[in-house]
Design a protein around this motif. Structure first.
Motif, mmCIF file in Angstrom:
data_model
loop_
_atom_site.group_PDB
_atom_site.id
_atom_site.type_symbol
_atom_site.label_atom_id
_atom_site.label_comp_id
_atom_site.label_asym_id
_atom_site.label_seq_id
_atom_site.Cartn_x
_atom_site.Cartn_y
_atom_site.Cartn_z
ATOM 1 N N UNK A 152 0.843 -1.198 0.000
ATOM 2 C CA UNK A 152 0.000 0.000 0.000
ATOM 3 C C UNK A 152 0.877 1.245 0.000
ATOM 4 N N UNK A 153 2.125 1.102 0.490
ATOM 5 C CA UNK A 153 3.030 2.238 0.593
ATOM 6 C C UNK A 153 2.759 3.130 1.784
ATOM 7 N N UNK A 154 1.781 2.781 2.618
ATOM 8 C CA UNK A 154 1.304 3.684 3.664
ATOM 9 C C UNK A 154 1.964 3.421 5.011
ATOM 10 N N UNK A 155 2.442 4.482 5.642
ATOM 11 C CA UNK A 155 2.971 4.367 6.998
ATOM 12 C C UNK A 155 1.887 3.951 7.982
ATOM 13 N N UNK A 156 0.630 4.201 7.644
ATOM 14 C CA UNK A 156 -0.476 3.850 8.543
ATOM 15 C C UNK A 156 -0.742 2.351 8.585
ATOM 16 N N UNK A 157 -0.255 1.613 7.601
ATOM 17 C CA UNK A 157 -0.464 0.161 7.552
ATOM 18 C C UNK A 157 0.793 -0.512 8.088
ATOM 19 N N UNK A 158 0.634 -1.250 9.168
ATOM 20 C CA UNK A 158 1.789 -1.797 9.882
ATOM 21 C C UNK A 158 2.265 -3.132 9.326
ATOM 22 N N UNK A 159 1.331 -3.985 8.941
ATOM 23 C CA UNK A 159 1.675 -5.347 8.529
ATOM 24 C C UNK A 159 0.969 -5.700 7.224
ATOM 25 N N UNK A 160 1.501 -6.715 6.578
ATOM 26 C CA UNK A 160 0.820 -7.345 5.447
ATOM 27 C C UNK A 160 0.919 -8.856 5.623
ATOM 28 N N UNK A 161 -0.226 -9.533 5.551
ATOM 29 C CA UNK A 161 -0.229 -10.989 5.592
ATOM 30 C C UNK A 161 0.264 -11.538 4.256
ATOM 31 N N UNK A 162 1.212 -12.461 4.322
ATOM 32 C CA UNK A 162 1.719 -13.124 3.129
ATOM 33 C C UNK A 162 2.073 -14.557 3.515
ATOM 34 N N UNK A 163 2.960 -15.187 2.766
ATOM 35 C CA UNK A 163 3.439 -16.520 3.141
ATOM 36 C C UNK A 163 4.904 -16.661 2.738
ATOM 37 N N UNK A 164 5.483 -17.789 3.108
ATOM 38 C CA UNK A 164 6.926 -17.977 2.954
ATOM 39 C C UNK A 164 7.345 -18.280 1.515
ATOM 40 N N UNK A 165 6.381 -18.607 0.660
ATOM 41 C CA UNK A 165 6.700 -18.973 -0.724
ATOM 42 C C UNK A 165 6.353 -17.854 -1.700
ATOM 43 N N UNK A 166 5.133 -17.332 -1.587
ATOM 44 C CA UNK A 166 4.704 -16.290 -2.519
ATOM 45 C C UNK A 166 5.540 -15.028 -2.357
ATOM 46 N N UNK A 167 5.852 -14.672 -1.120
ATOM 47 C CA UNK A 167 6.804 -13.593 -0.844
ATOM 48 C C UNK A 167 8.079 -14.226 -0.310
ATOM 49 N N UNK A 168 8.964 -14.582 -1.214
ATOM 50 C CA UNK A 168 10.193 -15.277 -0.834
ATOM 51 C C UNK A 168 11.107 -14.364 -0.035
ATOM 52 N N UNK A 169 12.039 -14.932 0.730
ATOM 53 C CA UNK A 169 13.038 -14.105 1.426
ATOM 54 C C UNK A 169 13.753 -13.182 0.440
ATOM 55 N N UNK A 170 13.986 -11.962 0.892
ATOM 56 C CA UNK A 170 14.660 -10.998 0.029
ATOM 57 C C UNK A 170 13.720 -10.052 -0.683
ATOM 58 N N UNK A 171 12.386 -10.204 -0.467
ATOM 59 C CA UNK A 171 11.419 -9.320 -1.131
ATOM 60 C C UNK A 171 10.873 -8.243 -0.199
ATOM 61 N N UNK A 172 11.372 -8.190 1.028
ATOM 62 C CA UNK A 172 10.833 -7.231 2.003
ATOM 63 C C UNK A 172 10.986 -5.788 1.550
ATOM 64 N N UNK A 173 11.999 -5.510 0.722
ATOM 65 C CA UNK A 173 12.207 -4.131 0.283
ATOM 66 C C UNK A 173 11.160 -3.670 -0.729
ATOM 67 N N UNK A 174 10.259 -4.569 -1.123
ATOM 68 C CA UNK A 174 9.160 -4.178 -2.008
ATOM 69 C C UNK A 174 7.964 -3.636 -1.227
ATOM 70 N N UNK A 175 8.076 -3.611 0.106
ATOM 71 C CA UNK A 175 6.941 -3.256 0.961
ATOM 72 C C UNK A 175 7.310 -2.171 1.963
ATOM 73 N N UNK A 176 6.365 -1.296 2.220
ATOM 74 C CA UNK A 176 6.497 -0.379 3.355
ATOM 75 C C UNK A 176 6.008 -1.065 4.624
ATOM 76 N N UNK A 177 5.143 -2.064 4.481
ATOM 77 C CA UNK A 177 4.615 -2.807 5.620
ATOM 78 C C UNK A 177 5.629 -3.851 6.100
ATOM 79 N N UNK A 178 5.460 -4.302 7.315
ATOM 80 C CA UNK A 178 6.219 -5.437 7.831
ATOM 81 C C UNK A 178 5.488 -6.707 7.414
#
Length: 721
Positions: free
Chosen positions: A344-370
């Motif tokens: 979302x790019x929003x500082x107001x959104x703290x987390x995003x639900x995902x999983x260990x495969x669809x969002x592989x390790x190393x993709x965290x920099x694509x998100x503003x959310x944790x």
């Protein structure tokens, strides 16, 4: 009435309108109309003021009467059409707008509203032409921006994704403070091969700077809420889609069975219309609140008033979402999930639900959310939300692969046509060249419109798909699932891969070839097929995609065996295990809560936060180690244990049976209908519940439908195995 008196009334009306004193506007309009039933300004404003006050039925009546008195008044007709469009009654609004553009063919605003009207009723070629005329007639920047917006949304539906993105970005450059242009652009960029994850992230952060950052200084600190780590949390699900919408294939089961010992479920609905699925959601939720037609700030105040601990946005950068309300930070923890497959790019959104495969390790920099990566697939699928009992009917059973009777392989796609880029279609043309006599079936919106079908067919031909091997099928909700009986092998588009369609096709027994990408939106197929156990259908590049499709097509007998067993594989996999998913989702919510508490207690001290969480874990309530008792929402606000619902069902069955009559069992129709309705309610809460299925078998047997009765009993036996 004298000219001076008329002028005075008009001035008072305009002043009341400008002050947004709708009660006064309504009173003045009615006074004016009693004295002069033809008063133009009163007719214009009465319906509008009633609408603003929320009196929709009266507003419709007022506009209907006003349009009789002033059938050539474009302002009145546009406002009337606006009301109908807001109620999703676009079919009724269309003739009004057609009249308006005939009256004012050089007015950009009229053409823009015409284009908007066409969107929801899938008249995209007509809407596209209207948007082009709106842009050509635009006399100022605001009119240009509105026209560009409509041009973009219709282009996306017509497959012109890159051009749609360009239109959105141009609109943002002209007027950077308009919310929906960011939303549209971020949504359309998902399917544009020219857009990288970093491009989406950058625009999402620009969105944050424009809309979220100015509000941060007024965010509440939530210091007064109960900070107990193991108390029952109030979870707010916020969505415009608690209705017949793709999101509900994944949300209904969660709302029904999220552990009520730990959580209270509040559903905030943002759409002005509702349907039979909305009715079910009202039963599943502990509380259902309609926030449609309210401003984002008012919506945020309502969420705050409900003392929500964790707010979950189900729409992200899609139409009518609650994202704008969440920018005010109405809950201490805010989460993005499901509706939008990127940040979302929003500082107001703290987390995003995902999983260990669809969002592989190393993709965290694509998100503003944790990212909270679930140890299972990011969502859990439930088919047939439009008619839950249809899943037990014979025509929805998996059928033998059609190549056995056709004598050739049929590849197919039922995805949004906007996902079918030139690269995708060209690759599919190469598949046809590799597999002799094979056909390609494409289902999509507006393919029953001759001009749309002809244009799309010509595009396919230019990209290497022979016309005689191309089957174009118009999308029809009544044929959802049934079209898959005509497809041997499904083909996933890219870079924006299928979502709900992928689950549908696999549940119907059709294998799927999918391309692996570098971000969530292009890795959903990878996640789904990985948790299903079919990574052999995943391609890393175009050559592998071709090879997998060709290999699947080689042995029709083996393809048929695969097809006939695939539904059981899907239903027994994490893709459809609601019991497992609901538990893991609840664990994720609790972890977020504990992390927030730890951060509140020990800001900037990560070691102390970890120690606090470790201590709290030791205090986990022992009674929660037992699995929760499934519940059934019988009506809004009335939730009972599954065993109690079973007892109610059995009582209804006993009452419906009248023994010792001359003709055996007499059927009292209303009683049997009540049994069917309650059994369906139970099955919407707990799919494949054997008691509910056995009661449906009783209903069918009583009516002489032995085959259906046996079918229900077979499903009941399978559920108990």
């Amino acid at each position: 009435m004298t000219t001076s008196r008329t002028s005075a009334i008009a001035e008072r009306l305009n002043a009341a309108r400008d002050a947004k004193n709708w009660d006064l506007v309504i009173r003045l309009c009615r006074q004016a109309l009693r004295k002069n039933g033809n008063h133009q300004q009163a007719h214009r404003l009465l319906g509008f003021a009633l609408w603003q006050r929320g009196d929709t039925t009266e507003a419709l009546t007022a506009y209907r009467q006003a349009s009789i008195f002033w059938p050539q008044d474009a302002e009145l007709l546009i406002n009337y059409a606006n009301l109908l469009i807001s109620l999703m009654r676009n079919t009724e609004a269309l003739p009004l707008m057609e009249k308006v553009v005939r009256l004012y063919p050089d007015n950009s605003i009229c053409w823009t509203k015409m284009a908007q009207c066409c969107y929801q009723i899938n008249l995209h070629p007509k809407g596209f032409e209207a948007a082009k005329k709106a842009l050509a007639c635009a006399k100022n920047i605001d009119e240009q921006v509105d026209a560009l917006t409509q041009l973009a949304i219709h282009r996306r539906e017509l497959g012109q994704v890159h051009e749609a993105v360009e239109n959105c970005l141009k609109a943002i450059a002209l007027r950077p403070h308009i919310f929906h242009n960011y939303t549209n652009s971020l949504l359309f960029m998902l399917a544009d091969p020219a857009c990288k994850p970093s491009d989406i992230y950058k625009l999402a952060r620009d969105f944050n700077a424009e809309f979220c950052t100015p509000l941060k200084e007024n965010w509440p600190d939530f210091s007064e809420i109960d900070h107990h780590p193991w108390r029952r949390l109030r979870i707010g699900f916020i969505s415009p889609d608690f209705r017949d919408h793709a999101v509900m294939y994944f949300v209904e089961g969660l709302l029904a069975q999220l552990d009520r010992r730990m959580f209270e479920v509040v559903a905030f609905h943002l759409c002005p219309t509702s349907d039979h699925i909305t009715t079910r959601i009202k039963r599943h939720a502990d509380k259902f609140i309609d926030l449609s037609r309210q401003t984002p700030q008012t919506q945020a105040q309502a969420i705050t008033a409900e003392k929500i601990d964790i707010a979950i946005d189900l729409a992200g950068h899609t139409g009518n979402s609650g994202l704008q309300a969440l920018l005010y930070k109405p809950a201490p923890i805010q989460v993005s999930w499901l509706g939008y497959p990127a940040t979302t790019g929003c500082d107001a959104i703290d987390y995003k639900f995902s999983d260990e495969t669809t969002d592989a390790p190393g993709t965290d920099d694509q998100y503003s959310e944790r990212l909270y990566r679930l140890p299972t697939l990011f969502c859990c699928y439930r088919p047939m939300i439009r008619g839950p009992l249809l899943r037990y009917q014979p025509r929805y059973l998996v059928q033998p692969t059609p190549a056995l009777t056709n004598g050739h392989i049929t590849f197919g796609s039922c995805n949004n046509l906007g996902k079918l880029t030139d690269n995708v279609l060209a690759l599919w043309g190469r598949i046809l060249a590799l597999v002799p006599q094979s056909q390609l079936l494409i289902e999509g919106k507006n393919l029953d419109v001759k001009s749309t079908a002809t244009e799309f067919r010509q595009r396919c031909i230019a990209l290497g798909i022979p016309s005689e091997r191309l089957q174009l099928v118009a999308q029809d909700p009544r044929n959802q699932y049934l079209t898959y009986h005509r497809i041997d092998i499904a083909l996933d588009p890219f870079p924006l891969v299928g979502g709900t369609t992928t689950f549908d096709v696999l549940w119907m027994g059709v294998p799927l070839v999918s391309m692996v990408g570098d971000s969530f939106k292009s890795r959903m197929g990878m996640g789904i097929l990985s948790y299903l156990g079919h990574t052999d259908w995943l391609a890393q590049n175009e050559d592998e995609y071709l090879r997998i499709a060709q290999t699947l097509a080689t042995d029709v007998g083996q393809l048929n065996q695969l097809r006939l067993g695939l539904r059981d594989e899907v239903e027994q996999s994490p893709l459809m295990r609601e019991d497992i998913y609901t538990q893991l989702y609840g664990e994720g919510l609790r972890v977020m809560w504990l992390q927030w508490l730890a951060q509140e207690q020990h800001p900037d001290d990560e070691m102390a936060q970890q120690q606090a969480m470790a201590q709290w874990v030791q205090e986990f309530p022992p009674e929660w180690n037992q699995p929760p008792v499934p519940g059934v929402g019988l009506e809004p606000g009335k939730r009972v244990p599954l065993t109690e619902a079973h007892a109610l069902l059995q009582t209804l069955v006993d009452r419906a049976k009248v023994l010792n009559t001359p003709h055996g069992i007499a059927i009292e129709d209303r009683r049997w209908i009540h049994i069917t309705e309650l059994a369906e309610t139970v099955l919407c809460a707990v799919p494949h519940d054997p008691v509910a299925l056995a009661c449906l078998a009783e209903v069918e047997h009583a009516h002489g439908h032995t085959d259906f009765a046996v079918t229900y009993l077979q499903y009941a036996s399978k559920a108990m195995a």
